[in-house]
Design an enzyme around this catalytic site. Structure first.
Site, short mmCIF file in Angstrom:
data_model
loop_
_atom_site.label_atom_id
_atom_site.label_comp_id
_atom_site.label_asym_id
_atom_site.label_seq_id
_atom_site.Cartn_x
_atom_site.Cartn_y
_atom_site.Cartn_z
CD GLN A 45 -2.95 -0.92 2.35
OE1 GLN A 45 -2.66 -1.46 3.40
NE2 GLN A 45 -4.05 -0.20 2.19
CD GLU A 54 -3.90 -4.23 6.67
OE1 GLU A 54 -3.30 -4.01 5.60
OE2 GLU A 54 -4.92 -3.61 7.00
NI NI Z 1 -6.54 -2.52 3.04
#
Ligand code: NI
Length: 159
Positions: free
Chosen positions: A51, A133
């Site tokens: 991310q 995650e």
């Molecule tokens: Ni996420």
């Protein structure tokens, strides 16, 4: 520590498989610290390295507002049980919320910052955050698993 910019859905890196960390060096430690800062700054309960544009198997999670921080390297789910269905969102998919089925409890094995093997048992929201995650490390977004989208008015009502 420094804030890192969050990649948004549509960025190819979010769909790639992240690579195992072989050596825990200063770059990895900086990455972990930057991810923690970036997660808190954006009021997230978790963040995965892809991310922030890094294809490494590294995640940070805190479902207790600064009191339950985990920094995990090469995390893997070794046990899961039960089922829960809760509303999820993602910093990489802003403004979208949906119900996702997850295990009620998971046990995750990973390495900590010192390279020691650690086990984290997560139930409820922590189980959700760990699964969410770890999915990011395999290029999976929560959107892929949504059983029903929830609009923001409904989400507010449920708080
Ligand atoms: Ni996420």
């Amino acid at each position: 520590m420094a804030l890192r910019s969050i990649r948004k859905e549509g960025d190819e890196i979010l769909r790639k498989r992240a690579k195992e960390v072989n050596v825990i060096n200063d770059r990895i430690l900086d990455l972990l610290n930057d991810m923690v800062e970036t997660m808190y700054e954006n009021n997230g309960v978790g963040l995965a390295a892809p991310q922030v544009g890094v294809l490494k198997r590294v995640i940070v999670v805190d479902t207790e507002n600064g009191k339950g921080l985990y920094k995990l390297i090469n995390p893997g789910i070794v046990h899961e049980e039960g089922e829960q269905c809760g509303t999820e969102g993602c910093l990489s998919v802003p403004g979208v919320f949906g119900e996702v089925k997850r295990p009620k409890k998971v046990i995750v094995e990973a390495l900590n910052e010192k390279g020691e093997k650690v086990r984290v048992t997560g139930e409820g929201l922590l189980a959700v955050a760990l699964c969410h995650e770890i999915d990011h490390l395999d290029g999976i977004l929560f959107r892929d698993k949504v059983v029903r989208y929830v609009d923001s008015a409904e989400k507010e009502k449920r708080k």
